[in-house]
Structure formats: structure tokens, C-alpha cells
Design a protein around this motif. Structure first.
Motif, PDB file in Angstrom:
ATOM      1  N   PHE A 136       0.809  -1.228   0.000  1.00  0.00           N
ATOM      2  CA  PHE A 136       0.000   0.000   0.000  1.00  0.00           C
ATOM      3  C   PHE A 136       0.834   1.266   0.000  1.00  0.00           C
ATOM      4  N   ARG A 139       1.112   5.458   2.848  1.00  0.00           N
ATOM      5  CA  ARG A 139      -0.086   6.012   3.485  1.00  0.00           C
ATOM      6  C   ARG A 139      -1.261   5.049   3.354  1.00  0.00           C
ATOM      7  N   LEU A 140      -1.789   4.711   4.497  1.00  0.00           N
ATOM      8  CA  LEU A 140      -2.961   3.812   4.531  1.00  0.00           C
ATOM      9  C   LEU A 140      -4.181   4.599   4.957  1.00  0.00           C
ATOM     10  N   PRO A 141      -5.336   3.989   4.821  1.00  0.00           N
ATOM     11  CA  PRO A 141      -6.560   4.675   5.250  1.00  0.00           C
ATOM     12  C   PRO A 141      -6.449   5.098   6.712  1.00  0.00           C
ATOM     13  N   GLY A 142      -7.191   6.125   7.059  1.00  0.00           N
ATOM     14  CA  GLY A 142      -7.171   6.597   8.433  1.00  0.00           C
ATOM     15  C   GLY A 142      -5.892   7.318   8.766  1.00  0.00           C
ATOM     16  N   GLY A 143      -5.096   7.629   7.750  1.00  0.00           N
ATOM     17  CA  GLY A 143      -3.843   8.321   7.996  1.00  0.00           C
ATOM     18  C   GLY A 143      -2.786   7.453   8.645  1.00  0.00           C
ATOM     19  N   LEU A 144      -2.964   6.137   8.587  1.00  0.00           N
ATOM     20  CA  LEU A 144      -2.019   5.230   9.236  1.00  0.00           C
ATOM     21  C   LEU A 144      -0.751   5.047   8.418  1.00  0.00           C
ATOM     22  N   LEU A 184      -8.116  -2.243   5.032  1.00  0.00           N
ATOM     23  CA  LEU A 184      -6.793  -1.646   4.857  1.00  0.00           C
ATOM     24  C   LEU A 184      -6.605  -1.135   3.439  1.00  0.00           C
TER      25      LEU A 184
ATOM     26  N   ARG B 182     -10.305   4.473  13.663  1.00  0.00           N
ATOM     27  CA  ARG B 182     -10.214   5.418  12.565  1.00  0.00           C
ATOM     28  C   ARG B 182     -10.390   4.696  11.221  1.00  0.00           C
ATOM     29  N   SER B 187     -11.988   7.267   7.284  1.00  0.00           N
ATOM     30  CA  SER B 187     -11.370   8.458   6.721  1.00  0.00           C
ATOM     31  C   SER B 187     -10.432   7.952   5.630  1.00  0.00           C
ATOM     32  N   GLU B 189      -8.495   8.936   3.432  1.00  0.00           N
ATOM     33  CA  GLU B 189      -7.291   9.556   2.857  1.00  0.00           C
ATOM     34  C   GLU B 189      -6.184   8.519   2.699  1.00  0.00           C
ATOM     35  N   ARG B 190      -5.454   8.671   1.713  1.00  0.00           N
ATOM     36  CA  ARG B 190      -4.380   7.735   1.423  1.00  0.00           C
ATOM     37  C   ARG B 190      -3.084   8.489   1.361  1.00  0.00           C
TER      38      ARG B 190
END
Lengths: 190, 190
Positions: A136, A139-144, A184, B182, B187, B189-190
Motif C-alpha cells: 500500500f 499512506r494507509l486509510p485513516g492516515g495510518l 486496509l 479510525r 477516513s 485519505e491515502r
DNA sequence: ACCCACCTACCTGTAGATCGGTAGGCAATG
DNA sequence: CATTGCCTACCGATCTACAGGTAGGTGGGT
């Protein structure tokens, strides 16, 4: 033959130990019951593994070897291989049960498998982070970040195993795992 | 006083049993060590709980009562309460350890806590589904329904507990749990 | 007088581990 | 070639340590 009789015996014993630990945990397992399964007396077993703990260590080491060879290479897993692993596990309740039981026990004081699991989970998380990064990016969803998501991925695998072991009919472990991967992947539809 | 001396004693014993089980698991726990902690002999303890298994059952029942009263009402949890629960747990390693150890043991054959956990996880999943529905409605990221996401939420909580117990310094349990929420919030965003 | 809250003494079972063998294979040696 | 000696692979007996549970008390409070 390359493999001596003695090595075969050891392998048999380890397999039996795996079974017994699955059924009773490490504390509940007895040397006698392991020995019985391979047609030895308890004392005969102790000839191969001098203490109960040595047997456990050997079991864990074998697992490690397995993990480090089959399916994993220097670059680590890929996400679709993880998915296959979960599917594979779903067909091997015995092995899953062994390591779930051991993991549970290992959090108790002075458990001989504790260091093993502590170390191993650090590795696993690092590995998972690599896998996620490869799949991925940063940057993953949720800003992870991959590092933040790695413990979650690990937790999902373990947590699902417990639920599945307790009630296989109610928990579709591979399906649930795929669900998580979809989260994810961030298909953001609501 | 409403509470009799005997009831106090029982409560003390249960608390001690919780500790000892955290340290050694159920199989590893001994009546003697529980008794010692409350200043009784093993036989004195057996006066209150006639068998070791009865003591375990009482421990589990108390946990159930606690779960069903504090923080949860007829409508179940809300998601922010779950978050607080995880934070609370992160300050109580003892309790977490008790139930993680028991969960691990419970997957072994004929374990007295097995039925308890099986039933309980079914309930928990149902509850989680309610919570998720309340918070996010019918559609979650990845096309999940609340029912599909519930085992994941449950798995994350349990799985994180093991990682945290094994290595508290490396795992920020509440933080990781928030990360997962989260993800569920989507959210994208990627 | 009775019961509750314990205790002492004891029994039974079990588990891990040690000790001291024995039986067979194999190699060196007289 | 046979004897000696040693190594491996075990087994039987036994030790030690608990562990859970029972039986039968005792003593203090009501």
C-alpha cells in the motif's frame, strides 16, 4: 539414509508434543502422555529431551524454522500469501490451537515461552509493516503508516484465531481476515 | 452492615484468585497460593469454594457481573466507551493478564472456562455489531456490515492485549485501538 | 445449643526428574 | 576371530514435590 533413526524419533516426539500441547497446553501436558503417543516411556522420552522445558523449546524452534522457510523468503511475506496462510490455518486447527494455547500461557509469570513470543511478535510486527508498505505504500486509510497498522494486522490474525477455535461454526476466519484486508485497502465506500 | 464478613471473605478470595490466575493461569494456579494471599489455609479456602473449578466459575461470574453493570447498560456500549475501556485496561495489566491467560487456556480440551468464553464471545460479537450499527449505520468501509466488522473489532481488542502484555513498551494499546477505530470510521485519505 | 469459620491431619494421585541398570551395535585390540 | 569396551537407546524403580480433596475436629459468636 541421511536421516538417522534418532532424528526420526525426535521428529516423531515433536509432532506428538505439538498434539498434546494443543490438547492441554504446556502446563497441562505431561511427558508421559507425549511419550505414550510415540510408544516410549516417560524416561525414554527424557533420553531425547532432558527436561520438559527442553522439549518445549524444541517445539518452538521447529515452528520458527517452519515459519522462516516455508512461504517466507528474505523479502518476507506478501499480503496474498498471508491470506493463504490464514486459509491454511483454518484447515489445521491443531497447529493453531497449539500456538494459541502457548501464547495465552506465555503471558503468565516466568513462562518458558514468554521470551520466545515477545521476540517473535516484535519480528512479526516488523514483517507486517514491510508487507503493508510493499502493498500500500506509505499512506494507509485513516492516515495510518505501515508501522501503525502492523500491530493491528497482527492482532486481527491472533484474535480471530481465538474466536474461531472457540466456535468454528460461528466465525469465518478467512472471510473475516479478507474483510480486514479490504479495510486496509481502503475501499472507502460507505 | 449489609455485607457480611463471609461475603467480604469471598470477595477477598476472588480478588486473590484473580491475581494468582494472572500469574500462573488456571492450571498453574494452586488453591494453596490463593489461600495464602488471604491468610487462610488451602482447606479454609475450600470452605468457601468447594472445588478449584467452583472458584474459577465464581471468578468468571464476577467478571460477567462487572461487565454487565459498569459502563454497559441495556443498550450496550458506545464506541467511545469502548475506547475508554481499552485505556482503562492499559492501566490494569493484572486483569487483562488474567483473562488473556484464561482465554488462551480455554481453547484446550475440556477446559472449564471453555463454555464460558464461547458463549461470551458470541454475546460480545453481537454487542459489537450493535455498537457499530449505532455509530456508523449499516454500511462501513470496505463494504462491511456491522455483523462482519464485529469479529474484527473483537479480535483487535484481544490481539492487542497479547502484544501489549508481552511487550508493553513496544505496543501502545490504546493508540493502536484508536487507529483501528479510525479505519472503521473510514477516513479514506491515502 | 448450635452453627459458622476455620484448622490439623491425612489420603490419593500425579508429575518431573534421577539412578542404575540392560540389550544391542560397532569398533578396536589381543 | 573373539574378546573387550564403549556408545546409543532405552526401561524399571524410586524419589521428591505438590496438588486437590476428605474427615473430623475446635473455638468463638449468637
Amino acid at each position: 539414509m541421511a536421516r538417522t533413526r534418532s532424528e526420526e524419533r525426535r521428529a516423531e516426539i515433536l509432532r506428538a508434543a505439538l498434539e498434546v500441547i494443543a490438547e492441554r497446553g504446556y502446563r497441562g501436558a505431561t511427558l508421559g502422555s507425549v511419550a505414550e503417543r510415540v510408544g516410549l516411556t516417560q524416561q525414554g522420552l527424557l533420553h531425547y529431551f532432558p527436561t520438559k522445558e527442553a522439549l518445549l523449546v524444541a517445539v518452538l524452534e521447529e515452528r520458527d524454522r517452519w515459519d522462516t522457510s516455508g512461504g517466507r523468503d528474505r523479502e518476507g511475506w506478501r499480503l496474498d500469501l498471508l491470506e493463504s496462510l490464514v486459509e491454511y490455518n483454518a484447515m489445521r486447527p491443531g497447529i493453531v490451537q497449539t500456538f494459541s494455547a502457548l501464547l495465552g500461557e506465555s503471558v503468565t509469570d516466568g513462562h518458558p515461552a514468554r521470551a520466545f513470543f515477545t521476540e517473535r511478535y516484535a519480528q512479526v510486527r516488523a514483517n507486517m509493516a514491510d508487507v503493508l508498505r510493499l502493498e500500500f505504500g506509505e499512506r494507509l486509510p485513516g492516515g495510518l503508516t505501515p508501522e501503525r497498522a502492523a500491530p493491528l494486522l497482527t492482532a486481527v490474525m491472533d484474535g480471530l484465531q481465538y474466536q474461531w477455535l472457540l466456535d468454528p461454526a460461528s466465525v469465518d476466519m478467512p472471510g473475516a481476515f479478507r474483510d480486514f484486508l479490504r479495510l486496509l485497502a481502503g475501499s472507502a465506500e460507505r
